[in-house]
Design a protein around this motif. Structure first.
Motif, short mmCIF file in Angstrom:
data_model
loop_
_atom_site.label_atom_id
_atom_site.label_comp_id
_atom_site.label_asym_id
_atom_site.label_seq_id
_atom_site.Cartn_x
_atom_site.Cartn_y
_atom_site.Cartn_z
N VAL A 4 0.44 -1.04 0.09
CA VAL A 4 -0.17 0.06 -0.64
C VAL A 4 1.19 1.00 -0.09
O VAL A 4 1.61 1.20 0.64
CB VAL A 4 -0.68 0.32 1.26
CG1 VAL A 4 -1.79 1.58 1.12
CG2 VAL A 4 -1.98 -1.63 1.58
N THR A 70 -1.65 -0.53 -4.18
CA THR A 70 -2.63 0.01 -3.34
C THR A 70 -2.57 1.14 -3.96
O THR A 70 -1.52 1.76 -2.64
CB THR A 70 -4.23 -0.63 -2.30
OG1 THR A 70 -4.55 -1.53 -2.24
CG2 THR A 70 -4.19 0.43 -2.17
N THR A 103 -3.83 -0.91 -10.66
CA THR A 103 -4.12 -0.63 -8.99
C THR A 103 -5.06 0.07 -8.49
O THR A 103 -6.01 0.54 -9.03
CB THR A 103 -3.17 0.42 -8.74
OG1 THR A 103 -1.60 0.03 -9.81
CG2 THR A 103 -2.72 0.31 -7.77
N ARG A 104 -5.54 -0.62 -7.42
CA ARG A 104 -6.76 -0.27 -6.63
C ARG A 104 -6.39 1.93 -5.60
O ARG A 104 -5.48 1.62 -5.24
CB ARG A 104 -6.87 -1.44 -5.38
CG ARG A 104 -7.76 -0.34 -4.45
CD ARG A 104 -8.29 -2.51 -3.39
NE ARG A 104 -7.24 -2.36 -2.71
CZ ARG A 104 -7.55 -3.90 -1.72
NH1 ARG A 104 -8.28 -4.84 -1.97
NH2 ARG A 104 -5.91 -4.15 -1.51
N ASP A 156 -11.96 -1.31 -8.61
CA ASP A 156 -10.63 -1.25 -8.43
C ASP A 156 -10.61 0.47 -7.74
O ASP A 156 -9.54 1.22 -7.47
CB ASP A 156 -10.06 -1.04 -9.46
CG ASP A 156 -10.73 -0.37 -10.68
OD1 ASP A 156 -12.10 0.32 -10.08
OD2 ASP A 156 -10.78 -0.18 -11.87
N THR A 335 -5.49 -10.68 -5.86
CA THR A 335 -4.73 -9.84 -5.65
C THR A 335 -3.49 -10.63 -5.46
O THR A 335 -3.11 -11.31 -5.81
CB THR A 335 -5.77 -9.37 -4.41
OG1 THR A 335 -5.90 -11.35 -3.78
CG2 THR A 335 -7.05 -8.76 -3.88
#
Length: 338
Positions: A4, A70, A103-104, A156, A335
């Motif tokens: 993240v 993320t 990408t989230r 997303d 993921t």
């Protein structure tokens, strides 16, 4: 391990900046291994001034965002042309454009402005702090702003309301990635509820109930202890020693939703927990959650969660999964849970 990346802009609000590290950093698997790594960056790698009486030093520049799984953008009180004109400064535009497809991307509170200005919310649902909702809707007319919810999961791209709603959203992401058990453990570690009901409506300048004696809180607790029973609105009102009309009005004022909607949400959440933690047949889960029959559970579950109980169990019941179900778009998203 899922990486993240958190982007700190000038004027960043320290509380929300710290949420991703605190929530994702508390997520562990059964062996105690971290499920996420959280890294903070600024646009140029230099210190940023916070919306407080101090600055913040970071170890990375925004090129980090092209390598993470993320991206989280916390709110800033110095958005300038982003909030005033809906326009991204060139450096911010370039760093967002470099984010890898798939990408989230997460916007917390007014961080949602950044996503909207980047075109990431065109023709999509989103939310932000309720004080900013009308302004944001006028500025970004193709975005569907919902001012009444704590967060919006659109696959997303995810957005949250203000301040503590960022915790709700990050817990939801952990729940989506790894299931309720781990999300609940994270919530306990952070000393916060795993799920809050009622959305932002309960925080939008409403009259305070006259006295604690007239509060519906004891009835809420009583209902949670009797979920398997066939509770009616009259039963709830009688427990609160109020008329149905008064109870319904007071409940909506305090919780932000109707008693029936709240009770259904509690039953669905309990059913989710049972689907994840037991091998019980759907009919037994339905009974224990208070839906009576599997047909009733399926109808309510599909409407609220977006998938059937069996599909939900296939996603979250296994010890390890290759992906998570994107319930809003009906496809699997891969993921990297670690």
């Amino acid at each position: 391990m899922h990486h993240v990346g958190v982007l700190a802009l000038d004027g960043v609000v320290p509380f929300e900046l710290g949420i991703p590290g605190r929530v994702f950093g508390a997520a562990r698997d059964g062996d105690g291994n971290r499920l996420y790594t959280v890294t903070t960056c600024s646009l140029d790698g230099r210190p940023v001034r916070a919306d407080a009486d101090y600055g913040l030093s970071v170890a990375h520049d925004a090129s980090l965002l092209a390598r993470v799984d993320t991206v989280v953008i916390p709110p800033s009180q110095a958005l300038g042309p982003i909030r005033e004109e809906g326009r991204l400064p060139a450096a911010l535009h370039d760093c967002l454009a470099a984010i890898r497809p798939g990408t989230r991307i997460v916007g917390i509170c007014t961080g949602t402005y950044v996503l909207a200005a980047a075109g990431l919310l065109d023709h999509r649902p989103a939310t932000t702090h309720w004080r900013e909702a009308d302004r944001m809707q006028r500025m970004f007319t193709t975005t569907r702003i919902d001012p009444g919810v704590l967060f919006v999961d659109d696959g997303d791209v995810l957005t949250s309301a203000g301040v503590a709603a960022g915790i709700d959203l990050c817990l939801h992401i952990v729940r989506r990635d790894h299931g309720s058990r781990i999300a609940n453990e994270v919530a306990r570690s952070c000393v916060v509820p795993p799920w809050r009901d009622g959305g932002q409506a309960q925080y939008i300048e409403r009259p305070v109930p006259d006295s604690a004696a007239s509060s519906t809180t004891p009835t809420q607790a009583w209902a949670l202890e009797h979920l398997t029973e066939r509770l009616t609105l009259s039963d709830l009102a009688a427990h609160a020693n109020m008329s149905v009309r008064t109870f319904t009005r007071r409940f909506r004022d305090e919780v932000g939703t109707t008693p029936v909607q709240w009770l259904t949400r509690q039953r669905i959440d309990h059913a989710r927990h049972l689907l994840e933690t037991t091998d019980w047949p759907v009919d037994r889960v339905a009974h224990q959650a208070g839906f009576g029959t599997g047909v009733s559970l399926r109808q309510h579950f599909q409407a609220a969660v977006g998938v059937t109980p069996r599909a939900y169990r296939r996603t979250f019941r296994p010890v390890a999964t290759a992906g998570v179900v994107d319930t809003t778009r009906g496809r699997n998203r891969s993921t990297n849970p670690g």
